[in-house]
Design an enzyme around this catalytic site. Structure first.
Site, short mmCIF file in Angstrom:
data_model
loop_
_atom_site.label_atom_id
_atom_site.label_comp_id
_atom_site.label_asym_id
_atom_site.label_seq_id
_atom_site.Cartn_x
_atom_site.Cartn_y
_atom_site.Cartn_z
N ARG A 70 15.47 -35.71 -14.30
CA ARG A 70 15.04 -34.35 -14.04
C ARG A 70 16.30 -33.52 -14.02
NH1 ARG A 70 11.24 -31.28 -15.09
NH2 ARG A 70 10.80 -29.76 -13.46
N TYR A 88 18.24 -43.08 -6.95
CA TYR A 88 18.29 -41.81 -6.23
C TYR A 88 19.16 -42.00 -4.98
CZ TYR A 88 15.93 -37.54 -4.36
OH TYR A 88 15.61 -36.31 -3.86
N GLU A 136 18.17 -22.37 -7.19
CA GLU A 136 18.07 -23.67 -7.89
C GLU A 136 16.73 -23.75 -8.61
OE1 GLU A 136 19.26 -27.01 -5.41
OE2 GLU A 136 17.77 -28.27 -6.39
N ASP A 191 21.97 -41.19 -2.16
CA ASP A 191 22.70 -40.12 -1.49
C ASP A 191 24.19 -40.50 -1.48
OD1 ASP A 191 20.88 -38.16 -0.92
OD2 ASP A 191 20.21 -39.10 0.94
P1 FAD Z 1 28.15 -38.35 -10.51
O1 FAD Z 1 28.52 -37.33 -9.50
O2 FAD Z 1 27.08 -37.98 -11.49
O3 FAD Z 1 29.47 -38.77 -11.30
C1 FAD Z 1 29.46 -39.43 -12.54
C2 FAD Z 1 30.58 -38.83 -13.36
O4 FAD Z 1 30.68 -39.56 -14.58
C3 FAD Z 1 30.31 -37.38 -13.75
O5 FAD Z 1 31.42 -36.59 -13.39
C4 FAD Z 1 30.12 -37.44 -15.27
O6 FAD Z 1 30.56 -36.27 -15.92
C5 FAD Z 1 30.96 -38.64 -15.62
N1 FAD Z 1 30.53 -39.28 -16.87
C6 FAD Z 1 29.29 -39.64 -17.25
N2 FAD Z 1 29.29 -40.19 -18.47
C7 FAD Z 1 30.58 -40.19 -18.88
C8 FAD Z 1 31.23 -40.61 -20.07
N3 FAD Z 1 30.52 -41.15 -21.09
N4 FAD Z 1 32.57 -40.45 -20.18
C9 FAD Z 1 33.29 -39.90 -19.16
N5 FAD Z 1 32.72 -39.48 -18.03
C10 FAD Z 1 31.39 -39.62 -17.87
N6 FAD Z 1 23.58 -36.56 -1.59
C11 FAD Z 1 23.74 -36.45 -0.26
O7 FAD Z 1 24.22 -37.39 0.39
N7 FAD Z 1 23.41 -35.29 0.40
C12 FAD Z 1 22.89 -34.21 -0.24
O8 FAD Z 1 22.60 -33.19 0.40
C13 FAD Z 1 22.68 -34.32 -1.66
N8 FAD Z 1 22.17 -33.27 -2.32
C14 FAD Z 1 22.02 -33.37 -3.68
C15 FAD Z 1 21.52 -32.26 -4.34
C16 FAD Z 1 21.36 -32.30 -5.70
C17 FAD Z 1 20.83 -31.09 -6.43
C18 FAD Z 1 21.71 -33.50 -6.42
C19 FAD Z 1 21.52 -33.57 -7.91
C20 FAD Z 1 22.20 -34.60 -5.76
C21 FAD Z 1 22.36 -34.56 -4.37
N9 FAD Z 1 22.90 -35.62 -3.67
C22 FAD Z 1 23.06 -35.52 -2.31
C23 FAD Z 1 23.33 -36.88 -4.34
C24 FAD Z 1 24.81 -36.87 -4.76
O9 FAD Z 1 25.05 -35.82 -5.67
C25 FAD Z 1 25.13 -38.22 -5.42
O10 FAD Z 1 24.84 -39.28 -4.54
C26 FAD Z 1 26.58 -38.37 -5.88
O11 FAD Z 1 27.14 -37.20 -6.37
C27 FAD Z 1 26.63 -39.44 -6.96
O12 FAD Z 1 27.95 -39.73 -7.33
P2 FAD Z 1 28.21 -40.60 -8.63
O13 FAD Z 1 29.67 -40.79 -8.72
O14 FAD Z 1 27.33 -41.79 -8.64
O15 FAD Z 1 27.65 -39.70 -9.84
N1 UDP Z 2 9.86 -31.78 -0.05
C1 UDP Z 2 8.76 -30.97 0.06
N2 UDP Z 2 8.92 -29.71 0.57
C2 UDP Z 2 10.10 -29.25 1.00
C3 UDP Z 2 11.23 -30.09 0.90
C4 UDP Z 2 11.08 -31.35 0.36
O1 UDP Z 2 7.67 -31.35 -0.33
O2 UDP Z 2 10.16 -28.09 1.48
C5 UDP Z 2 9.66 -33.12 -0.66
C6 UDP Z 2 9.74 -33.08 -2.17
O3 UDP Z 2 8.79 -33.99 -2.67
C7 UDP Z 2 11.14 -33.55 -2.45
C8 UDP Z 2 11.31 -34.60 -1.34
O4 UDP Z 2 10.62 -34.04 -0.23
O5 UDP Z 2 11.26 -34.13 -3.73
C9 UDP Z 2 12.76 -34.90 -0.98
O6 UDP Z 2 13.38 -33.69 -0.60
P1 UDP Z 2 14.91 -33.57 -0.34
O7 UDP Z 2 15.19 -32.21 0.15
O8 UDP Z 2 15.32 -34.73 0.49
O9 UDP Z 2 15.46 -33.80 -1.81
P2 UDP Z 2 16.79 -33.40 -2.55
O10 UDP Z 2 17.66 -32.64 -1.59
O11 UDP Z 2 17.38 -34.69 -3.02
O12 UDP Z 2 16.32 -32.56 -3.67
#
Ligand code: FAD
Ligand code: UDP
Length: 366
Positions: A248, A347, A299, A349
């Site tokens: 996604r 997925y 977002e 964190d």
């Molecule tokens: P990534 O951060 O994706 O790092 C992988 C890296 O590899 C990237 O920089 C990419 O560019 C690089 N890469 C990929 N393919 C190649 C290639 N072929 N060559 C060279 N480089 C490459 N976690 C929390 O604990 N708390 C939160 O509140 C939270 N909020 C989030 C909100 C959002 C919107 C999202 C998307 C995630 C959130 N997360 C949160 C999860 C968190 O972002 C991840 O757990 C963490 O960043 C993952 O780290 P990673 O190193 O596995 O991946």
């Molecule tokens: N969620 C929801 N309502 C909200 C916030 C979260 O239904 O106001 C649900 C939704 O299904 C979401 C899940 O809870 O995918 C996990 O939310 P979280 O905020 O933990 O997700 P992230 O920060 O990773 O997007």
């Protein structure tokens, strides 16, 4: 040409923690990163003196003291506690689901009255919940499902709640106390200087090359190191030989506003389907900022297509089965190991990423 012990693909959190551990064990690391900055999804940059989370709000929280102590060695975490607000058609509710939410929804003032209301509404679900809709109704009843879960979840995932796995919603606490803390973990906070500083310090001493896509130059890069730690998409590594895994995606719209306080809290969720974004982040509130201006980010969930940034793995049965096929290939590799959110198609964190990287380092480095 210099030879390295490890080639690390990806300068995200996983790659950085692994690199740190390897260097601390006396190994040399070359880190290649395809984008123009380190830190992957946790990248933060300063705008108007405020650390802005470029790829969405990131709150560090964990129950693992060793992980907390580890990250705290490199940056100072503040005492931020995530207490988001949900906005449904102008009505405001506290999140996660707790006595404040139940009071706002039904006017109930005691835990017993809230339990009775939910009990009455969850009767429609019998047996083990089969999907996210049934799981949500069985946790908090139909009223909360309709207003605070359905629209938000369906726009976030681009699928009906009946086609989504139940576990996604199990992340959210349901509490019969007046407690708006979004997480149950005992350790929580935001690095005062932003997350980029954390990754920068983890990577100190490594040779980091930005703007290098490993998949375009794999043979030449493999020759530079004994082993490879790959944190990109596992399906891309195998040229999508079984077909692409689904993700996604998201789109962020960031604006600087001429006001010191736009919404009074770091995160406001917009829960009705009709509003195209899922949340608005006001970055300064993560760090108790006192600046004259403010920076906000909307977002927007987005359909993912090959070539777009893969934010969330879609861990439904179909993709999980596909991932298992790729994993079987990965298990047979001896020069390469896979890690992180994209390498494990999980997925995760941040704390789980740190935990997994430390475990891998321990296994490989002894
Ligand atoms: P990534 O951060 O994706 O790092 C992988 C890296 O590899 C990237 O920089 C990419 O560019 C690089 N890469 C990929 N393919 C190649 C290639 N072929 N060559 C060279 N480089 C490459 N976690 C929390 O604990 N708390 C939160 O509140 C939270 N909020 C989030 C909100 C959002 C919107 C999202 C998307 C995630 C959130 N997360 C949160 C999860 C968190 O972002 C991840 O757990 C963490 O960043 C993952 O780290 P990673 O190193 O596995 O991946
Ligand atoms: N969620 C929801 N309502 C909200 C916030 C979260 O239904 O106001 C649900 C939704 O299904 C979401 C899940 O809870 O995918 C996990 O939310 P979280 O905020 O933990 O997700 P992230 O920060 O990773 O997007």
């Amino acid at each position: 040409m210099k030879h390295y012990d490890y080639l690390i693909v990806g300068a995200g959190l996983f790659g950085a923690v692994f690199a740190r551990q390897a260097m601390d064990a006396g190994k040399t690391c070359l880190v290649v990163e395809k984008s123009d900055h380190i830190a992957g999804n946790i990248y933060t940059e300063e705008v108007e003196g405020i650390p802005v989370h470029r790829y969405g709000a990131h709150i560090f929280h964990t129950s693992n003291k060793a992980v907390w102590d580890y990250v705290s060695r490199y940056v100072t975490f503040n005492h931020y506690i995530n207490t988001p607000i949900a906005n449904y058609k102008g009505e405001l509710y506290n999140m996660p689901f707790n006595m404040h939410t139940f009071y706002q929804m039904w006017g109930v003032t005691t835990p017993d009255a809230a339990r009775a209301k939910i009990e009455e509404q969850r009767r429609e679900i019998t047996g083990e919940p089969k999907n996210l809709e049934e799981q949500a109704i069985s946790l908090v009843g139909r009223d909360i499902y309709e207003k605070l879960v359905k629209g938000y979840t369906e726009k976030q995932w681009g699928r009906s709640c009946t086609e989504l796995p139940a576990f996604i919603i199990k992340r959210l606490p349901v509490r019969y106390t007046f407690d708006n803390n979004y997480f149950n973990d005992p350790y929580q906070g935001i690095p005062e200087e932003g997350y980029t500083a954390l990754v920068e310090r983890l990577l100190a001493g490594a040779e980091v090359q930005l703007g290098v896509d490993y998949l375009d130059r794999r043979e030449e890069l493999n020759a530079l190191a004994d082993r490879v730690v790959y944190t990109g998409c596992i399906d891309a590594y195998y040229d999508y030989c079984y077909g692409p895994l689904e993700y996604r995606s998201l789109r962020f719209e960031t604006e600087t506003l001429d006001t010191d306080n736009y919404q009074g809290v770091a995160v406001v969720n917009y829960n009705e389907r009709e509003i195209p974004y899922t949340r608005v982040i006001e970055h300064k509130h993560f760090v108790f900022g006192q600046q004259e201006k403010t920076v906000i980010t909307r977002e927007y969930p987005a359909t993912w297509e090959l070539g777009m940034r893969p934010y969330y793995p879609v861990n439904n049965e179909k993709n999980q089965a596909l991932y298992e096929q790729y994993r079987a290939l990965a298990d047979r590799e001896d020069q390469v190991v896979f890690g992180g959110r994209l390498g494990h198609y999980k997925y995760y964190d941040m704390d789980k990423v740190v935990e997994a990287a430390l475990a891998m380092a321990e296994e490989m480095l002894g």
